[in-house]
Scaffold this motif. Structure first.
Motif, PDB file in Angstrom:
ATOM      1  N   GLY A 116       0.832  -1.204   0.000  1.00  0.00           N
ATOM      2  CA  GLY A 116       0.000   0.000   0.000  1.00  0.00           C
ATOM      3  C   GLY A 116       0.862   1.247   0.000  1.00  0.00           C
ATOM      4  N   ALA A 117       1.909   1.236   0.820  1.00  0.00           N
ATOM      5  CA  ALA A 117       2.845   2.366   0.864  1.00  0.00           C
ATOM      6  C   ALA A 117       3.635   2.463  -0.443  1.00  0.00           C
ATOM      7  CB  ALA A 117       3.780   2.217   2.053  1.00  0.00           C
ATOM      8  N   VAL A 118       3.961   1.324  -1.045  1.00  0.00           N
ATOM      9  CA  VAL A 118       4.636   1.324  -2.346  1.00  0.00           C
ATOM     10  C   VAL A 118       3.748   2.012  -3.382  1.00  0.00           C
ATOM     11  CG1 VAL A 118       5.407  -0.156  -4.256  1.00  0.00           C
ATOM     12  CG2 VAL A 118       6.063  -0.699  -1.894  1.00  0.00           C
ATOM     13  N   ALA A 119       2.473   1.656  -3.419  1.00  0.00           N
ATOM     14  CA  ALA A 119       1.539   2.257  -4.379  1.00  0.00           C
ATOM     15  C   ALA A 119       1.428   3.770  -4.164  1.00  0.00           C
ATOM     16  CB  ALA A 119       0.166   1.597  -4.264  1.00  0.00           C
ATOM     17  N   GLU A 120       1.367   4.190  -2.910  1.00  0.00           N
ATOM     18  CA  GLU A 120       1.288   5.625  -2.623  1.00  0.00           C
ATOM     19  C   GLU A 120       2.547   6.355  -3.087  1.00  0.00           C
ATOM     20  OE1 GLU A 120       0.369   5.983   1.538  1.00  0.00           O
ATOM     21  OE2 GLU A 120      -1.584   5.007   1.279  1.00  0.00           O
ATOM     22  N   ALA A 121       3.706   5.753  -2.908  1.00  0.00           N
ATOM     23  CA  ALA A 121       4.953   6.375  -3.360  1.00  0.00           C
ATOM     24  C   ALA A 121       4.969   6.513  -4.887  1.00  0.00           C
ATOM     25  CB  ALA A 121       6.156   5.556  -2.886  1.00  0.00           C
ATOM     26  N   ILE A 122       4.476   5.499  -5.573  1.00  0.00           N
ATOM     27  CA  ILE A 122       4.408   5.552  -7.038  1.00  0.00           C
ATOM     28  C   ILE A 122       3.498   6.681  -7.488  1.00  0.00           C
ATOM     29  CG2 ILE A 122       3.587   4.324  -9.102  1.00  0.00           C
ATOM     30  CD1 ILE A 122       4.469   1.707  -7.609  1.00  0.00           C
ATOM     31  N   VAL A 123       2.304   6.749  -6.919  1.00  0.00           N
ATOM     32  CA  VAL A 123       1.338   7.790  -7.311  1.00  0.00           C
ATOM     33  C   VAL A 123       1.900   9.183  -7.046  1.00  0.00           C
ATOM     34  CG1 VAL A 123      -0.927   8.784  -6.780  1.00  0.00           C
ATOM     35  CG2 VAL A 123      -0.696   6.323  -7.175  1.00  0.00           C
ATOM     36  N   ALA A 124       2.586   9.354  -5.918  1.00  0.00           N
ATOM     37  CA  ALA A 124       3.173  10.660  -5.603  1.00  0.00           C
ATOM     38  C   ALA A 124       4.167  11.091  -6.675  1.00  0.00           C
ATOM     39  CB  ALA A 124       3.832  10.619  -4.232  1.00  0.00           C
ATOM     40  N   LEU A 125       4.965  10.161  -7.177  1.00  0.00           N
ATOM     41  CA  LEU A 125       5.929  10.506  -8.220  1.00  0.00           C
ATOM     42  C   LEU A 125       5.269  10.729  -9.571  1.00  0.00           C
ATOM     43  CD1 LEU A 125       8.836   8.198  -7.117  1.00  0.00           C
ATOM     44  CD2 LEU A 125       8.905  10.686  -7.247  1.00  0.00           C
ATOM     45  N   VAL A 126       4.274   9.912  -9.909  1.00  0.00           N
ATOM     46  CA  VAL A 126       3.580  10.088 -11.196  1.00  0.00           C
ATOM     47  C   VAL A 126       2.849  11.426 -11.224  1.00  0.00           C
ATOM     48  CG1 VAL A 126       1.738   9.210 -12.693  1.00  0.00           C
ATOM     49  CG2 VAL A 126       3.385   7.624 -11.680  1.00  0.00           C
ATOM     50  N   THR A 127       2.228  11.798 -10.126  1.00  0.00           N
ATOM     51  CA  THR A 127       1.453  13.044 -10.086  1.00  0.00           C
ATOM     52  C   THR A 127       2.311  14.251  -9.703  1.00  0.00           C
ATOM     53  OG1 THR A 127       0.772  12.680  -7.786  1.00  0.00           O
ATOM     54  CG2 THR A 127      -0.689  11.830  -9.524  1.00  0.00           C
ATOM     55  N   GLY A 128       3.565  14.021  -9.372  1.00  0.00           N
ATOM     56  CA  GLY A 128       4.459  15.093  -8.937  1.00  0.00           C
ATOM     57  C   GLY A 128       5.111  15.820 -10.099  1.00  0.00           C
ATOM     58  N   ASP A 129       6.351  16.225  -9.887  1.00  0.00           N
ATOM     59  CA  ASP A 129       7.077  17.018 -10.873  1.00  0.00           C
ATOM     60  C   ASP A 129       7.111  16.329 -12.231  1.00  0.00           C
ATOM     61  OD1 ASP A 129       7.659  18.910  -8.926  1.00  0.00           O
ATOM     62  OD2 ASP A 129       9.604  18.021  -8.447  1.00  0.00           O
ATOM     63  N   PRO A 130       6.839  17.090 -13.301  1.00  0.00           N
ATOM     64  CA  PRO A 130       6.833  16.495 -14.639  1.00  0.00           C
ATOM     65  C   PRO A 130       8.244  16.232 -15.162  1.00  0.00           C
ATOM     66  CG  PRO A 130       6.354  18.834 -14.779  1.00  0.00           C
ATOM     67  CD  PRO A 130       6.446  18.503 -13.318  1.00  0.00           C
ATOM     68  N   HIS A 131       8.334  15.207 -15.991  1.00  0.00           N
ATOM     69  CA  HIS A 131       9.579  14.868 -16.692  1.00  0.00           C
ATOM     70  C   HIS A 131       9.263  14.771 -18.177  1.00  0.00           C
ATOM     71  CE1 HIS A 131      11.390  13.934 -12.850  1.00  0.00           C
ATOM     72  NE2 HIS A 131      10.381  13.130 -12.581  1.00  0.00           N
ATOM     73  N   ASP A 132      10.243  15.027 -19.002  1.00  0.00           N
ATOM     74  CA  ASP A 132      10.053  14.863 -20.437  1.00  0.00           C
ATOM     75  C   ASP A 132       9.902  13.388 -20.801  1.00  0.00           C
ATOM     76  OD1 ASP A 132      10.209  17.594 -20.875  1.00  0.00           O
ATOM     77  OD2 ASP A 132      12.248  17.540 -21.666  1.00  0.00           O
ATOM     78  N   LEU A 133      10.666  12.534 -20.150  1.00  0.00           N
ATOM     79  CA  LEU A 133      10.746  11.128 -20.553  1.00  0.00           C
ATOM     80  C   LEU A 133      10.214  10.187 -19.478  1.00  0.00           C
ATOM     81  CD1 LEU A 133      14.379  11.123 -22.003  1.00  0.00           C
ATOM     82  CD2 LEU A 133      12.228  11.494 -23.233  1.00  0.00           C
ATOM     83  N   ILE A 134       9.529   9.121 -19.905  1.00  0.00           N
ATOM     84  CA  ILE A 134       9.120   8.118 -18.927  1.00  0.00           C
ATOM     85  C   ILE A 134      10.319   7.279 -18.487  1.00  0.00           C
ATOM     86  CG2 ILE A 134       6.689   8.116 -19.517  1.00  0.00           C
ATOM     87  CD1 ILE A 134       7.083   5.536 -21.096  1.00  0.00           C
ATOM     88  N   GLU A 135      11.411   7.345 -19.222  1.00  0.00           N
ATOM     89  CA  GLU A 135      12.654   6.735 -18.761  1.00  0.00           C
ATOM     90  C   GLU A 135      13.086   7.375 -17.432  1.00  0.00           C
ATOM     91  OE1 GLU A 135      12.868   6.321 -23.294  1.00  0.00           O
ATOM     92  OE2 GLU A 135      11.983   7.701 -21.849  1.00  0.00           O
ATOM     93  N   THR A 136      12.952   8.691 -17.359  1.00  0.00           N
ATOM     94  CA  THR A 136      13.300   9.422 -16.134  1.00  0.00           C
ATOM     95  C   THR A 136      12.330   9.068 -15.019  1.00  0.00           C
ATOM     96  OG1 THR A 136      14.164  11.237 -17.474  1.00  0.00           O
ATOM     97  CG2 THR A 136      13.707  11.716 -15.152  1.00  0.00           C
ATOM     98  N   LEU A 137      11.048   9.069 -15.319  1.00  0.00           N
ATOM     99  CA  LEU A 137      10.038   8.748 -14.314  1.00  0.00           C
ATOM    100  C   LEU A 137      10.240   7.344 -13.754  1.00  0.00           C
ATOM    101  CD1 LEU A 137       7.445   9.393 -12.746  1.00  0.00           C
ATOM    102  CD2 LEU A 137       6.156   8.584 -14.761  1.00  0.00           C
ATOM    103  N   SER A 138      10.443   6.363 -14.604  1.00  0.00           N
ATOM    104  CA  SER A 138      10.612   4.986 -14.123  1.00  0.00           C
ATOM    105  C   SER A 138      11.869   4.849 -13.258  1.00  0.00           C
ATOM    106  CB  SER A 138      10.628   3.995 -15.287  1.00  0.00           C
ATOM    107  OG  SER A 138      11.674   4.284 -16.184  1.00  0.00           O
ATOM    108  N   THR A 139      12.926   5.546 -13.631  1.00  0.00           N
ATOM    109  CA  THR A 139      14.157   5.513 -12.828  1.00  0.00           C
ATOM    110  C   THR A 139      13.937   6.177 -11.476  1.00  0.00           C
ATOM    111  OG1 THR A 139      15.538   5.467 -14.803  1.00  0.00           O
ATOM    112  CG2 THR A 139      16.578   6.240 -12.766  1.00  0.00           C
TER     113      THR A 139
END
Length: 131
Positions: free
Chosen positions: A57-80
């Motif tokens: 549950g905490a893992v999912a929340e951390a993922i959502v925080a990053l996806v909805t947080g600061d934008p990146h040009d590349l999903i390579e950056t987001l996944s890293t």
């Protein structure tokens, strides 16, 4: 060393503002994340203690925080960034595999999905390193 135990969390979905085009950063779009957490679950299983494993549950929340947080040009950056954050926040993890899907990518031909997968593990010094 990667151990044989894994926890898999699939389909964590959130609206993010990632992409190289202005309209992607302005309008947003869904990003779907799958993670495979590599860890030894023996202590958690033996004690029935959540603190000895990765709270998904905490893992999912951390993922959502990053996806909805600061934008990146590349999903390579987001996944890293997701992989690095999970290794930093969950010391029980030996390694993580993170796949970020961008099903509405601005591609001008019919397609089913675009996804980037990264694998990161800990070095002997405890740092996240590419595997």
């Amino acid at each position: 060393m990667t151990r044989p135990d894994t926890i898999t969390l699939k389909g964590v979905t959130a609206i993010g503002y990632h992409g190289v085009f202005d309209h992607e950063k302005r309008d947003g779009q869904p990003f779907i994340t799958d993670v495979v957490l590599h860890l030894d679950i023996a202590a958690a299983a033996a004690t029935d203690d959540l603190s000895k494993t990765a709270d998904y549950g905490a893992v999912a929340e951390a993922i959502v925080a990053l996806v909805t947080g600061d934008p990146h040009d590349l999903i390579e950056t987001l996944s890293t960034r997701i992989a690095e954050k999970l290794l930093a926040d969950f010391p029980v993890l030996d390694a993580v595999e993170v796949t970020v899907h961008k099903p509405k990518a601005p591609i001008q031909v019919p397609f089913g999905d675009v996804a980037i997968t990264v694998f990161r593990s800990r070095s002997a010094a405890g740092e996240a390193v590419p595997a």
